[in-house]
Design a protein around this motif. Sequence first.
Motif, mmCIF file in Angstrom:
data_model
loop_
_atom_site.group_PDB
_atom_site.id
_atom_site.type_symbol
_atom_site.label_atom_id
_atom_site.label_comp_id
_atom_site.label_asym_id
_atom_site.label_seq_id
_atom_site.Cartn_x
_atom_site.Cartn_y
_atom_site.Cartn_z
ATOM 1 N N ALA A 29 0.821 -1.211 0.000
ATOM 2 C CA ALA A 29 0.000 0.000 0.000
ATOM 3 C C ALA A 29 0.853 1.258 0.000
ATOM 4 O O ALA A 29 0.444 2.290 -0.555
ATOM 5 C CB ALA A 29 -0.933 -0.006 1.211
ATOM 6 N N LEU A 30 2.041 1.195 0.606
ATOM 7 C CA LEU A 30 2.943 2.346 0.587
ATOM 8 C C LEU A 30 3.275 2.757 -0.842
ATOM 9 O O LEU A 30 3.224 3.936 -1.192
ATOM 10 C CB LEU A 30 4.233 2.016 1.350
ATOM 11 C CG LEU A 30 4.123 1.841 2.870
ATOM 12 C CD1 LEU A 30 5.471 1.381 3.430
ATOM 13 C CD2 LEU A 30 3.687 3.132 3.534
ATOM 14 N N ILE A 36 -0.150 7.017 -6.497
ATOM 15 C CA ILE A 36 -1.310 7.907 -6.574
ATOM 16 C C ILE A 36 -0.884 9.360 -6.398
ATOM 17 O O ILE A 36 -1.345 10.261 -7.118
ATOM 18 C CB ILE A 36 -2.354 7.527 -5.503
ATOM 19 C CG1 ILE A 36 -2.904 6.129 -5.769
ATOM 20 C CG2 ILE A 36 -3.491 8.546 -5.478
ATOM 21 C CD1 ILE A 36 -3.586 5.971 -7.112
ATOM 22 N N ILE A 37 0.016 9.619 -5.455
ATOM 23 C CA ILE A 37 0.484 10.986 -5.212
ATOM 24 C C ILE A 37 1.241 11.522 -6.426
ATOM 25 O O ILE A 37 1.061 12.685 -6.824
ATOM 26 C CB ILE A 37 1.364 11.031 -3.949
ATOM 27 C CG1 ILE A 37 0.517 10.734 -2.713
ATOM 28 C CG2 ILE A 37 2.036 12.397 -3.808
ATOM 29 C CD1 ILE A 37 1.310 10.631 -1.431
ATOM 30 N N ALA A 58 -8.071 11.600 -5.642
ATOM 31 C CA ALA A 58 -6.879 10.973 -5.075
ATOM 32 C C ALA A 58 -7.120 10.539 -3.634
ATOM 33 O O ALA A 58 -6.720 9.435 -3.233
ATOM 34 C CB ALA A 58 -5.696 11.947 -5.147
ATOM 35 N N CYS A 59 -7.784 11.385 -2.857
ATOM 36 C CA CYS A 59 -8.090 11.035 -1.462
ATOM 37 C C CYS A 59 -9.021 9.834 -1.386
ATOM 38 O O CYS A 59 -8.881 8.986 -0.488
ATOM 39 C CB CYS A 59 -8.712 12.228 -0.744
ATOM 40 S SG CYS A 59 -7.566 13.580 -0.406
ATOM 41 N N THR A 60 -9.962 9.756 -2.317
ATOM 42 C CA THR A 60 -10.872 8.613 -2.355
ATOM 43 C C THR A 60 -10.115 7.315 -2.619
ATOM 44 O O THR A 60 -10.335 6.297 -1.946
ATOM 45 C CB THR A 60 -11.939 8.821 -3.443
ATOM 46 O OG1 THR A 60 -12.653 10.040 -3.191
ATOM 47 C CG2 THR A 60 -12.926 7.666 -3.471
ATOM 48 N N ILE A 61 -9.198 7.356 -3.586
ATOM 49 C CA ILE A 61 -8.428 6.155 -3.915
ATOM 50 C C ILE A 61 -7.489 5.775 -2.771
ATOM 51 O O ILE A 61 -7.370 4.595 -2.406
ATOM 52 C CB ILE A 61 -7.632 6.378 -5.210
ATOM 53 C CG1 ILE A 61 -8.584 6.655 -6.380
ATOM 54 C CG2 ILE A 61 -6.763 5.159 -5.528
ATOM 55 C CD1 ILE A 61 -7.882 7.021 -7.667
ATOM 56 N N ILE A 62 -6.825 6.775 -2.182
ATOM 57 C CA ILE A 62 -5.917 6.510 -1.068
ATOM 58 C C ILE A 62 -6.672 5.915 0.114
ATOM 59 O O ILE A 62 -6.195 4.986 0.783
ATOM 60 C CB ILE A 62 -5.179 7.798 -0.659
ATOM 61 C CG1 ILE A 62 -4.190 8.209 -1.753
ATOM 62 C CG2 ILE A 62 -4.448 7.613 0.674
ATOM 63 C CD1 ILE A 62 -3.531 9.549 -1.517
#
Length: 266
Positions: A29-30, A36-37, A58-62
């Motif tokens: 996940a890291l 994603i970032i 991006a926040c939704t995916i993270i």
Amino acid sequence: MNVLLLLAAILFILMTLIGGKKGVRSFLALFFNIGIILCTIIFLLSPSNNPIIITFVACTIISCINLFFINGINKKTISAYISTMITIVILFFFIFIVTEKSMIYGFGEEEIEELSMFSFYVGIDFVKIMVSLIIMTTIGAITDTAIAVASPMYELHHHHPLISRKDLFGFGLRIGRDILGTSTNTIFFAFFGGYLALFIWFIDLSYSLGEIVNSKIFSAEMITIFCAGIGITLIIPITSWITAYALVNMKTSIKTTDENTGKEVI
């Protein structure tokens, strides 16, 4: 590069030994989050793209990676995800107003000399960029707090299924109070650790305390810390209420995945 690979290998071994399969997923996940970032930064470089929309996606995916990929799909991760999304939406409006009124967007005078050779007319709304920056800074702490509150509530309800929603909600608040101080302090010390060189520079330039406090760079970082603290504080009652409601009041059977066995449960 050899040092990076060595440290990554040590981290992977430790996370695997201690966390098992969940540790492996956390390690992966890291890198997913880093990807994603990086994609978010690439999209933000285009003036035609809306930074707010890109950051929200991006926040939704993270959040999905940090909650569902690591912990599986179950009532506690669903509750934590919904709570995270509600908190992010509230923070978007709050941070936008604070950023615009405080005028912390753009470059500080300490950065002008290094950037003087470049043009500042880049066609990008720096207010939205600053809002996106603050949100991306807080998303990790918010999801961490959400799952830290939802997980013990889930376990308590599992062992005491007749507990009332009010008692379960109160239990979630007590858990939140226990982790509130450590979560906010983590963000605070992370700021000072990352900006220690900046404080040394302030001292070398003989900045007074008033000049340091009113510096745009310092003010922007402190406002980021305060907004992150507000997000961490706000998500505690939101997660407690949503989790208590989902565990006690929802009568509809929902098929989810157990995080340990991988089997579907009701």
